[in-house]
Motif scaffolding. Structure first.
Motif, PDB file in Angstrom:
ATOM      1  N   THR A 195       0.845  -1.191   0.000  1.00  9.35           N
ATOM      2  CA  THR A 195       0.000   0.000   0.000  1.00  9.35           C
ATOM      3  C   THR A 195       0.882   1.242   0.000  1.00  9.35           C
ATOM      4  O   THR A 195       1.923   1.275   0.650  1.00  9.35           O
ATOM      5  N   GLU A 196       0.462   2.243  -0.758  1.00 14.80           N
ATOM      6  CA  GLU A 196       1.102   3.551  -0.753  1.00 14.80           C
ATOM      7  C   GLU A 196      -0.023   4.585  -0.701  1.00 14.80           C
ATOM      8  O   GLU A 196      -0.614   4.927  -1.727  1.00 14.80           O
ATOM      9  N   PHE A 197      -0.330   5.021   0.510  1.00 15.86           N
ATOM     10  CA  PHE A 197      -1.433   5.947   0.694  1.00 15.86           C
ATOM     11  C   PHE A 197      -1.010   7.378   0.401  1.00 15.86           C
ATOM     12  O   PHE A 197       0.175   7.729   0.530  1.00 15.86           O
ATOM     13  N   ASN A 198      -1.967   8.189   0.014  1.00 21.45           N
ATOM     14  CA  ASN A 198      -1.715   9.579  -0.372  1.00 21.45           C
ATOM     15  C   ASN A 198      -1.445  10.473   0.834  1.00 21.45           C
ATOM     16  O   ASN A 198      -1.891  10.187   1.952  1.00 21.45           O
ATOM     17  N   GLU A 199      -0.765  11.542   0.575  1.00 19.43           N
ATOM     18  CA  GLU A 199      -0.455  12.552   1.583  1.00 19.43           C
ATOM     19  C   GLU A 199      -1.742  13.060   2.228  1.00 19.43           C
ATOM     20  O   GLU A 199      -2.708  13.408   1.547  1.00 19.43           O
ATOM     21  N   GLY A 200      -1.760  13.074   3.573  1.00 18.07           N
ATOM     22  CA  GLY A 200      -2.841  13.702   4.320  1.00 18.07           C
ATOM     23  C   GLY A 200      -4.118  12.907   4.509  1.00 18.07           C
ATOM     24  O   GLY A 200      -5.033  13.384   5.177  1.00 18.07           O
ATOM     25  N   VAL A 201      -4.212  11.687   3.952  1.00 18.39           N
ATOM     26  CA  VAL A 201      -5.452  10.919   4.126  1.00 18.39           C
ATOM     27  C   VAL A 201      -5.510  10.327   5.527  1.00 18.39           C
ATOM     28  O   VAL A 201      -4.508  10.254   6.232  1.00 18.39           O
ATOM     29  N   ASN A 202      -6.696   9.923   5.928  1.00 12.89           N
ATOM     30  CA  ASN A 202      -6.910   9.256   7.212  1.00 12.89           C
ATOM     31  C   ASN A 202      -7.322   7.817   6.927  1.00 12.89           C
ATOM     32  O   ASN A 202      -8.359   7.583   6.304  1.00 12.89           O
ATOM     33  N   ILE A 203      -6.513   6.867   7.377  1.00 16.63           N
ATOM     34  CA  ILE A 203      -6.803   5.457   7.150  1.00 16.63           C
ATOM     35  C   ILE A 203      -7.477   4.899   8.392  1.00 16.63           C
ATOM     36  O   ILE A 203      -6.917   4.911   9.487  1.00 16.63           O
ATOM     37  N   SER A 204      -8.697   4.422   8.201  1.00  8.95           N
ATOM     38  CA  SER A 204      -9.480   3.849   9.297  1.00  8.95           C
ATOM     39  C   SER A 204     -10.338   2.733   8.721  1.00  8.95           C
ATOM     40  O   SER A 204     -10.376   2.510   7.510  1.00  8.95           O
ATOM     41  N   TYR A 205     -11.057   2.062   9.594  1.00 10.83           N
ATOM     42  CA  TYR A 205     -11.996   1.036   9.147  1.00 10.83           C
ATOM     43  C   TYR A 205     -13.016   1.647   8.184  1.00 10.83           C
ATOM     44  O   TYR A 205     -13.314   1.090   7.143  1.00 10.83           O
ATOM     45  N   VAL A 206     -13.518   2.815   8.521  1.00 14.06           N
ATOM     46  CA  VAL A 206     -14.550   3.467   7.705  1.00 14.06           C
ATOM     47  C   VAL A 206     -14.011   3.827   6.326  1.00 14.06           C
ATOM     48  O   VAL A 206     -14.634   3.546   5.305  1.00 14.06           O
ATOM     49  N   THR A 207     -12.824   4.440   6.276  1.00 14.14           N
ATOM     50  CA  THR A 207     -12.286   4.869   4.980  1.00 14.14           C
ATOM     51  C   THR A 207     -11.678   3.716   4.193  1.00 14.14           C
ATOM     52  O   THR A 207     -11.603   3.768   2.967  1.00 14.14           O
ATOM     53  N   GLY A 208     -11.242   2.662   4.876  1.00 11.01           N
ATOM     54  CA  GLY A 208     -10.509   1.600   4.209  1.00 11.01           C
ATOM     55  C   GLY A 208     -11.247   0.309   3.948  1.00 11.01           C
ATOM     56  O   GLY A 208     -10.688  -0.599   3.331  1.00 11.01           O
ATOM     57  N   ILE A 209     -12.505   0.201   4.368  1.00 15.14           N
ATOM     58  CA  ILE A 209     -13.210  -1.076   4.227  1.00 15.14           C
ATOM     59  C   ILE A 209     -13.340  -1.499   2.758  1.00 15.14           C
ATOM     60  O   ILE A 209     -13.174  -2.670   2.432  1.00 15.14           O
ATOM     61  N   GLN A 210     -13.597  -0.554   1.856  1.00 13.76           N
ATOM     62  CA  GLN A 210     -13.711  -0.900   0.437  1.00 13.76           C
ATOM     63  C   GLN A 210     -12.394  -1.443  -0.101  1.00 13.76           C
ATOM     64  O   GLN A 210     -12.377  -2.395  -0.869  1.00 13.76           O
ATOM     65  N   LEU A 211     -11.279  -0.820   0.327  1.00 11.43           N
ATOM     66  CA  LEU A 211      -9.970  -1.314  -0.116  1.00 11.43           C
ATOM     67  C   LEU A 211      -9.675  -2.698   0.461  1.00 11.43           C
ATOM     68  O   LEU A 211      -9.117  -3.554  -0.228  1.00 11.43           O
ATOM     69  N   LEU A 212     -10.070  -2.920   1.698  1.00 17.66           N
ATOM     70  CA  LEU A 212      -9.879  -4.239   2.296  1.00 17.66           C
ATOM     71  C   LEU A 212     -10.668  -5.297   1.524  1.00 17.66           C
ATOM     72  O   LEU A 212     -10.161  -6.383   1.245  1.00 17.66           O
ATOM     73  N   MET A 213     -11.881  -4.986   1.154  1.00 15.51           N
ATOM     74  CA  MET A 213     -12.693  -5.925   0.369  1.00 15.51           C
ATOM     75  C   MET A 213     -12.039  -6.203  -0.982  1.00 15.51           C
ATOM     76  O   MET A 213     -12.025  -7.340  -1.453  1.00 15.51           O
ATOM     77  N   GLU A 214     -11.475  -5.173  -1.594  1.00 16.74           N
ATOM     78  CA  GLU A 214     -10.767  -5.333  -2.865  1.00 16.74           C
ATOM     79  C   GLU A 214      -9.552  -6.254  -2.683  1.00 16.74           C
ATOM     80  O   GLU A 214      -9.291  -7.128  -3.504  1.00 16.74           O
ATOM     81  N   CYS A 215      -8.838  -6.062  -1.579  1.00 14.10           N
ATOM     82  CA  CYS A 215      -7.680  -6.914  -1.283  1.00 14.10           C
ATOM     83  C   CYS A 215      -8.101  -8.372  -1.175  1.00 14.10           C
ATOM     84  O   CYS A 215      -7.472  -9.252  -1.776  1.00 14.10           O
ATOM     85  N   LEU A 216      -9.141  -8.625  -0.423  1.00 10.98           N
ATOM     86  CA  LEU A 216      -9.595  -9.999  -0.226  1.00 10.98           C
ATOM     87  C   LEU A 216     -10.075 -10.626  -1.528  1.00 10.98           C
ATOM     88  O   LEU A 216      -9.882 -11.814  -1.767  1.00 10.98           O
ATOM     89  N   LYS A 217     -10.676  -9.817  -2.385  1.00 11.79           N
ATOM     90  CA  LYS A 217     -11.142 -10.308  -3.677  1.00 11.79           C
ATOM     91  C   LYS A 217      -9.958 -10.756  -4.538  1.00 11.79           C
ATOM     92  O   LYS A 217     -10.011 -11.803  -5.185  1.00 11.79           O
ATOM     93  N   HIS A 218      -8.861  -9.991  -4.531  1.00 12.63           N
ATOM     94  CA  HIS A 218      -7.715 -10.316  -5.386  1.00 12.63           C
ATOM     95  C   HIS A 218      -6.804 -11.380  -4.786  1.00 12.63           C
ATOM     96  O   HIS A 218      -6.175 -12.135  -5.515  1.00 12.63           O
ATOM     97  N   ILE A 219      -6.735 -11.456  -3.477  1.00 12.63           N
ATOM     98  CA  ILE A 219      -5.860 -12.431  -2.819  1.00 12.63           C
ATOM     99  C   ILE A 219      -6.543 -13.783  -2.662  1.00 12.63           C
ATOM    100  O   ILE A 219      -5.915 -14.822  -2.796  1.00 12.63           O
ATOM    101  N   GLY A 220      -7.842 -13.758  -2.364  1.00 12.75           N
ATOM    102  CA  GLY A 220      -8.551 -15.011  -2.146  1.00 12.75           C
ATOM    103  C   GLY A 220      -8.208 -15.602  -0.785  1.00 12.75           C
ATOM    104  O   GLY A 220      -7.813 -14.876   0.130  1.00 12.75           O
ATOM    105  N   PRO A 221      -8.268 -16.920  -0.634  1.00 12.59           N
ATOM    106  CA  PRO A 221      -8.070 -17.545   0.679  1.00 12.59           C
ATOM    107  C   PRO A 221      -6.607 -17.796   1.063  1.00 12.59           C
ATOM    108  O   PRO A 221      -6.330 -18.198   2.184  1.00 12.59           O
ATOM    109  N   LYS A 222      -5.663 -17.554   0.140  1.00 13.44           N
ATOM    110  CA  LYS A 222      -4.266 -17.866   0.473  1.00 13.44           C
ATOM    111  C   LYS A 222      -3.690 -16.851   1.465  1.00 13.44           C
ATOM    112  O   LYS A 222      -4.123 -15.703   1.525  1.00 13.44           O
TER     113      LYS A 222
END
Length: 142
Positions: free
Chosen positions: A35-62
């Protein structure tokens, strides 16, 4: 928009997928997410849940590792690490800190995450550590 994927490794490995978002960029390698997050963003469960779902979709169960390449300054909600701990195939998190302040912040964050967590000066070292968590038969020091 067709962007050329950035590579993080000298050996020419390129990501299988890159997710560009308002929060930053996520690079998907085999069992490694950088991950390379942008300057000044706030990373939290609320802001990052969509990205986490994307991660799980691409990684799968491994099993996989997240390397947070902190090339920019941004805030992290350390209490939200509890949500990442619930991802069963996430084996650990590596932080690549750009300076001593970033490293100190990452060490504080490590107190909120009970799985493997380490701070490094470069992606190569973080990747070697990550590989040792994915494949315990490797002789790389943990």
């Amino acid at each position: 928009m067709n962007l050329t994927p950035h590579t993080h490794f000298d050996d020419g490995r390129i990501p299988r997928h890159v997710q560009y978002s308002a929060l930053g960029n996520i690079y998907f390698y085999d069992q490694l997410i950088i991950t390379e997050f942008n300057e000044g963003v706030n990373i939290s469960y609320v802001t990052g849940i969509q990205l986490l779902m994307e991660c799980l979709k691409h990684i799968g169960p491994k099993p996989f590792i997240i390397i947070s390449n902190r090339v920019n300054s941004y805030s992290v909600q350390p209490n939200d690490y509890k949500y990442l701990e619930r991802v069963p195939n996430l084996n650990g998190i590596a932080i690549v800190a750009k300076d001593s302040v970033s490293a100190a912040n990452a060490m504080l964050e490590s107190k909120f995450f009970t799985k493997a967590f380490a701070v490094f000066e470069d992606i190569k070292s973080a990747s070697e550590w990550s590989q040792s968590l994915i494949d315990p038969d490797l002789t790389v020091a943990k």
